[in-house]
Design an enzyme around this catalytic site. Sequence first.
Site, PDB file in Angstrom:
ATOM      1  N   ASP A  85       0.854  -1.194   0.000  1.00 61.26           N
ATOM      2  CA  ASP A  85       0.000   0.000   0.000  1.00 61.26           C
ATOM      3  C   ASP A  85       0.887   1.239   0.000  1.00 61.26           C
ATOM      4  O   ASP A  85       2.060   1.177   0.376  1.00 61.26           O
ATOM      5  CB  ASP A  85      -0.899   0.014   1.239  1.00 61.26           C
ATOM      6  CG  ASP A  85      -1.916   1.155   1.203  1.00 61.26           C
ATOM      7  OD1 ASP A  85      -2.723   1.201   0.254  1.00 61.26           O
ATOM      8  OD2 ASP A  85      -1.896   2.002   2.105  1.00 61.26           O
ATOM      9  N   SER A  86       0.327   2.363  -0.400  1.00 66.37           N
ATOM     10  CA  SER A  86       1.072   3.626  -0.370  1.00 66.37           C
ATOM     11  C   SER A  86       1.416   4.024   1.062  1.00 66.37           C
ATOM     12  O   SER A  86       2.405   4.697   1.297  1.00 66.37           O
ATOM     13  CB  SER A  86       0.250   4.729  -1.023  1.00 66.37           C
ATOM     14  OG  SER A  86      -1.006   4.844  -0.399  1.00 66.37           O
ATOM     15  N   CYS A 104      -3.597  -0.662  -2.335  1.00 68.60           N
ATOM     16  CA  CYS A 104      -3.832   0.741  -2.679  1.00 68.60           C
ATOM     17  C   CYS A 104      -4.630   0.838  -3.980  1.00 68.60           C
ATOM     18  O   CYS A 104      -4.207   0.319  -5.020  1.00 68.60           O
ATOM     19  CB  CYS A 104      -2.478   1.434  -2.849  1.00 68.60           C
ATOM     20  SG  CYS A 104      -2.580   3.108  -3.483  1.00 68.60           S
ATOM     21  N   GLU A 151      -6.484  10.438   8.346  1.00 68.10           N
ATOM     22  CA  GLU A 151      -5.147  10.487   8.946  1.00 68.10           C
ATOM     23  C   GLU A 151      -5.129  11.385  10.181  1.00 68.10           C
ATOM     24  O   GLU A 151      -4.383  11.142  11.123  1.00 68.10           O
ATOM     25  CB  GLU A 151      -4.124  10.983   7.919  1.00 68.10           C
ATOM     26  CG  GLU A 151      -4.086  10.115   6.676  1.00 68.10           C
ATOM     27  CD  GLU A 151      -2.729   9.507   6.419  1.00 68.10           C
ATOM     28  OE1 GLU A 151      -1.720  10.130   6.743  1.00 68.10           O
ATOM     29  OE2 GLU A 151      -2.681   8.375   5.888  1.00 68.10           O
ATOM     30  N   CYS A 172     -10.935   3.529  -1.848  1.00 70.28           N
ATOM     31  CA  CYS A 172      -9.653   3.937  -1.248  1.00 70.28           C
ATOM     32  C   CYS A 172      -9.566   3.225   0.095  1.00 70.28           C
ATOM     33  O   CYS A 172     -10.557   3.160   0.832  1.00 70.28           O
ATOM     34  CB  CYS A 172      -9.619   5.453  -1.058  1.00 70.28           C
ATOM     35  SG  CYS A 172      -8.197   6.053  -0.114  1.00 70.28           S
ATOM     36  N   HIS A 192      -8.448   4.078   2.793  1.00 65.90           N
ATOM     37  CA  HIS A 192      -8.703   4.914   3.970  1.00 65.90           C
ATOM     38  C   HIS A 192     -10.194   4.999   4.312  1.00 65.90           C
ATOM     39  O   HIS A 192     -10.548   5.215   5.467  1.00 65.90           O
ATOM     40  CB  HIS A 192      -8.198   6.339   3.752  1.00 65.90           C
ATOM     41  CG  HIS A 192      -6.729   6.509   3.967  1.00 65.90           C
ATOM     42  ND1 HIS A 192      -5.795   6.011   3.089  1.00 65.90           N
ATOM     43  CD2 HIS A 192      -6.038   7.106   4.955  1.00 65.90           C
ATOM     44  CE1 HIS A 192      -4.580   6.320   3.532  1.00 65.90           C
ATOM     45  NE2 HIS A 192      -4.705   6.981   4.668  1.00 65.90           N
TER      46      HIS A 192
END
Lengths: 272, 272
Positions: B8-9, B71, B154, B188, B190
Site C-alpha cells: 500500500d502507499s 492501494c 489520517e 480507497c 482509507h
Amino acid sequence: VSSVGVFDSGVGGLTVVRALLEQVPNESILYLGDTARVPYGNKSAATVTRYAENAARFLLGRGVKMLLIACNTASAYAVDALGASVAVPVLGAVEPGARAAVRASTTGRIGVLGTLGTVRSGAYLRAIDRAAAELGRSVRIAARPSPLLVPLVEEGWLEGEVPELAARRYLDELHAEAPDLDVLVLGCTHYPLLRPLLQRLADERWGRPVTLVDSAATMVAETDELLGARGLRAAPGAIGELRCALTDEARVDEVGERFLGRTLGAIERVDL
Amino acid sequence: VSSVGVFDSGVGGLTVVRALLEQVPNESILYLGDTARVPYGNKSAATVTRYAENAARFLLGRGVKMLLIACNTASAYAVDALGASVAVPVLGAVEPGARAAVRASTTGRIGVLGTLGTVRSGAYLRAIDRAAAELGRSVRIAARPSPLLVPLVEEGWLEGEVPELAARRYLDELHAEAPDLDVLVLGCTHYPLLRPLLQRLADERWGRPVTLVDSAATMVAETDELLGARGLRAAPGAIGELRCALTDEARVDEVGERFLGRTLGAIERVDL
C-alpha cells in the site's frame, strides 16, 4: 548567470517565488518542487532530512549561488545540517518567520500554526527565543499542528464551511492556550492562501486585530541582504528568469498556479 | 514459509491485512507501506507506476508467493503492467471491488468515491463494465474524487462537523449525478474508517439504504481462491505471522493501529 535555488516539498514554495519575482526581479530563480514525495509535514526527521539533502545536491549541481528552503518542515528539520555542509548561503523559512513574528508582537505572546513535523521539531520555539534574545524582548509561544489546512488548500477549498470549521477548531485550541496572543505565524507555505479566512477567524476569536506573519516577505528581504553581503547580487539591469523543476508533474496547472498567481511556463521533470 | 505480500502507499492497506488475519489466519503476511512517499492519490500515472514497481521488486526479493496491491490508486494505474511482468499472482483492489459492487446492485446504478488518480484513471469504470458483462448485468456508474477524506482519516477526524460537511459535499455531487444509485464503492483503503459516517449520510441523502462496498473482504476471498487454484495455500495447521516493512516510521503508532485494530509489532524500515 547563477540562479537563486528555491526548494519546497511541493508547489507551496511558489508563494516565496512570487515574493522574489516582485521584490528582486533581476534575480533568476531555479525552483525545485519534490511533488513526487509531497507532503513532508507528517514524515519523520530522518526522511525529511534525506529529501532535503537530495534537493540540495540537485540544486548545487545546477550551480545555484544560494539555497532557499521554502518548506517549513524541511527548514525545521534540516536547515542547520545543510547550512553546515554546503558551500553556498542557505536560508530556511523558520528563522525569517520567527524574526518577523517577534518584531510584530506587542504582547510578547506569539502563536504558530504548522505541520505536525514543524511543530514537533520545536524549531519555531527555538528560533523565536533566539530572535527575542537578539532583539532584547521577552516572548512566549503557543504552537498547534494544523495538518488539515494543507489538503484543504490543495483541494482549492479556501473559503466556505469546511475550511472555516477546520480552521476554527485549530484556532480555538490555540486560543485556549494563548488568549493574549497578538501575532500568529503561518508556519507552512500553503497557509498564506487561507490568509483572508484565517485573518477573519483570528480577529473574531481573539476579539482584536491579530497580525498574521508568513515567512515569504522576510525570506526575500533576507535573501537580498545575504546576496548583497556576499557580493552575489545579479547585475542591476539583469532580467530574472524563472525555471521550474518538479519530481512529478501531476496537478501543476491546477494547483501550482494558484500559489504563483501566474502560469508556470516550461517545467522540467527530474528525479532526485 | 512463503508469505502473501501486501503493498500500500501507506498504512491504509492494513484494513486489508485485518481482513486477511480474520479470514485466512494460517497465511503469513509481509506488509509493505510506502509511508515515505504517501499519498499516491494526487500523483501522476508515471510516478505511481514507478513506485508500484519498486514495491513489487522489494516484495518479490523477499520471496512472496503472491502480490496484493491494497492501494486503489496503485491498482488503478499499475495492476495490469505488474500482472504481466511478475512471476507470482497479482491481485489489485479495483477488480474485486468492482465485482462486489455489481453483485450488490439492484438498480444497476453504482457510485464510486476515490482519490483523484483512481477516478481519473477510469479503472473502476472499466472494471465495473467488465464485471457487469461477466455477470450478464447492465450497469451505469458515477464517480467522484473525494481527496479530502484521506487527510481527515489520517487526522483521526472520523465523526463530527468537518468530516460530515466534507463527505456531504462529495455525496451531494454524486447524488446530483446519480439519484438512483443503490451501491457506493469506497474506492480507497482509507475510507472504510469513515464507514459509519458515510453509511448514515448516504442513507439520508438517497432516502433509502445504500450498500457500501469496499475491496477488502472480496480481495481476501479472491486471494484464498487464487492460492487454492495455484496450490499455494499455507498448510492447514500453520499459524500465520504478520511482518511489516515501512519506508518511513513516523506516526505508525497513532495512525497504523487505527487501521489494523491492534498493535503492529516490530517494524522494519526499508528503502525502495
